[in-house]
Design a protein around this motif. Structure first.
Motif, mmCIF file in Angstrom:
data_model
loop_
_atom_site.group_PDB
_atom_site.id
_atom_site.type_symbol
_atom_site.label_atom_id
_atom_site.label_comp_id
_atom_site.label_asym_id
_atom_site.label_seq_id
_atom_site.Cartn_x
_atom_site.Cartn_y
_atom_site.Cartn_z
ATOM 1 N N CYS A 89 -4.025 -2.078 7.308
ATOM 2 C CA CYS A 89 -2.968 -1.141 6.898
ATOM 3 C C CYS A 89 -1.582 -1.779 7.025
ATOM 4 C CB CYS A 89 -3.044 0.130 7.733
ATOM 5 S SG CYS A 89 -4.453 1.168 7.302
ATOM 6 N N VAL A 115 -1.160 -4.105 4.038
ATOM 7 C CA VAL A 115 -0.913 -3.360 2.798
ATOM 8 C C VAL A 115 0.524 -2.864 2.763
ATOM 9 C CG1 VAL A 115 -1.522 -1.223 1.567
ATOM 10 C CG2 VAL A 115 -3.322 -2.713 2.426
ATOM 11 N N SER A 116 1.018 -2.361 3.894
ATOM 12 C CA SER A 116 2.409 -1.887 3.939
ATOM 13 C C SER A 116 3.393 -3.031 3.717
ATOM 14 C CB SER A 116 2.689 -1.224 5.289
ATOM 15 O OG SER A 116 1.979 -0.014 5.385
ATOM 16 N N ALA A 118 2.844 -5.817 2.050
ATOM 17 C CA ALA A 118 2.776 -6.213 0.639
ATOM 18 C C ALA A 118 3.523 -5.212 -0.236
ATOM 19 C CB ALA A 118 1.312 -6.319 0.203
ATOM 20 N N GLY A 119 3.371 -3.942 0.069
ATOM 21 C CA GLY A 119 4.076 -2.913 -0.703
ATOM 22 C C GLY A 119 5.578 -3.022 -0.569
ATOM 23 N N LEU A 120 6.045 -3.299 0.630
ATOM 24 C CA LEU A 120 7.490 -3.461 0.819
ATOM 25 C C LEU A 120 7.999 -4.714 0.112
ATOM 26 C CD1 LEU A 120 7.878 -2.371 4.549
ATOM 27 C CD2 LEU A 120 8.623 -1.147 2.498
ATOM 28 N N ALA A 125 8.333 -3.742 -3.441
ATOM 29 C CA ALA A 125 9.513 -2.879 -3.580
ATOM 30 C C ALA A 125 10.788 -3.711 -3.591
ATOM 31 C CB ALA A 125 9.545 -1.863 -2.439
ATOM 32 N N ILE A 129 7.999 2.888 -4.609
ATOM 33 C CA ILE A 129 7.035 1.896 -4.112
ATOM 34 C C ILE A 129 7.165 1.755 -2.602
ATOM 35 C CG2 ILE A 129 6.401 -0.544 -4.168
ATOM 36 C CD1 ILE A 129 7.216 -0.505 -7.169
ATOM 37 N N ALA A 130 8.396 1.727 -2.102
ATOM 38 C CA ALA A 130 8.613 1.614 -0.655
ATOM 39 C C ALA A 130 8.050 2.845 0.064
ATOM 40 C CB ALA A 130 10.101 1.461 -0.357
ATOM 41 N N PHE A 156 5.533 4.776 -0.913
ATOM 42 C CA PHE A 156 4.068 4.678 -0.909
ATOM 43 C C PHE A 156 3.567 3.591 0.048
ATOM 44 C CE2 PHE A 156 4.125 6.878 -5.118
ATOM 45 C CZ PHE A 156 3.306 7.935 -4.751
ATOM 46 N N SER A 157 4.328 2.503 0.159
ATOM 47 C CA SER A 157 3.864 1.407 1.006
ATOM 48 C C SER A 157 4.021 1.718 2.491
ATOM 49 C CB SER A 157 4.613 0.122 0.661
ATOM 50 O OG SER A 157 5.976 0.262 1.005
ATOM 51 N N LEU A 158 4.847 2.668 2.856
ATOM 52 C CA LEU A 158 5.013 3.037 4.257
ATOM 53 C C LEU A 158 3.944 4.022 4.738
ATOM 54 C CD1 LEU A 158 8.889 3.361 4.498
ATOM 55 C CD2 LEU A 158 7.445 1.572 5.460
#
Length: 153
Positions: A7, A10-11, A13-15, A18, A33-34, A36-38
């Protein structure tokens, strides 16, 4: 422990995605995107991930779900058989109850009152002879009187 690491990755990578989106001057998309990634790291921090992994990886939990599903299936089968046999709340009982309710309160009330007062073959009178002193037809109140007499009023 492994789920927490996944997790967090994934966070991160999402940041990163973003940040690249914000670099391209798409700030609204980068904000989404930020957000969702948090979510994954927030779930880890609150303990929801540990709770979910304890549910998913325990055989007794799956056995419990199986027992609940079996109970629901047995309940639906028993209701279906009960309806086919004519058990409680069957179609026959509902039709009988509807027939009892549809009976008229006063059986004679179903006959039209004008047919009894005037008769089918007798036409309504025409001309000045059919009118009273004030110009209204004489039989206006006779219909009402016939209805009242029929109901015993």
């Amino acid at each position: 422990m492994l789920t927490s690491t996944v997790c967090a990755a994934v966070s991160a990578a999402g940041l990163g995605i973003a940040a690249l989106t914000a670099y391209r001057k798409r700030f609204l998309a980068a904000t989404r995107i930020a957000a969702f990634s948090l979510i994954p790291i927030g779930l880890v921090m609150t303990g929801v991930i540990d709770w979910v992994t304890n549910i998913v990886f325990k055989p007794t939990v799956w056995a419990g779900f199986g027992v609940l599903v079996l109970s629901a299936v047995l309940f639906m089968i028993s209701r279906g058989v009960e309806r086919r046999r004519g058990g409680i709340g069957s179609r026959k009982e509902r039709k009988a109850a509807a027939a009892d309710r549809s009976g008229a309160v006063a059986p004679a009330a179903s006959v039209p009152s004008l047919g009894a007062a005037r008769g089918a073959a007798q036409p309504a009178p025409k001309g000045k002879a059919a009118q009273g002193k004030d110009g209204a037809p004489k039989d206006d109140f006779s219909d009402i009187e016939a209805i009242l007499k029929k109901h015993g009023i």
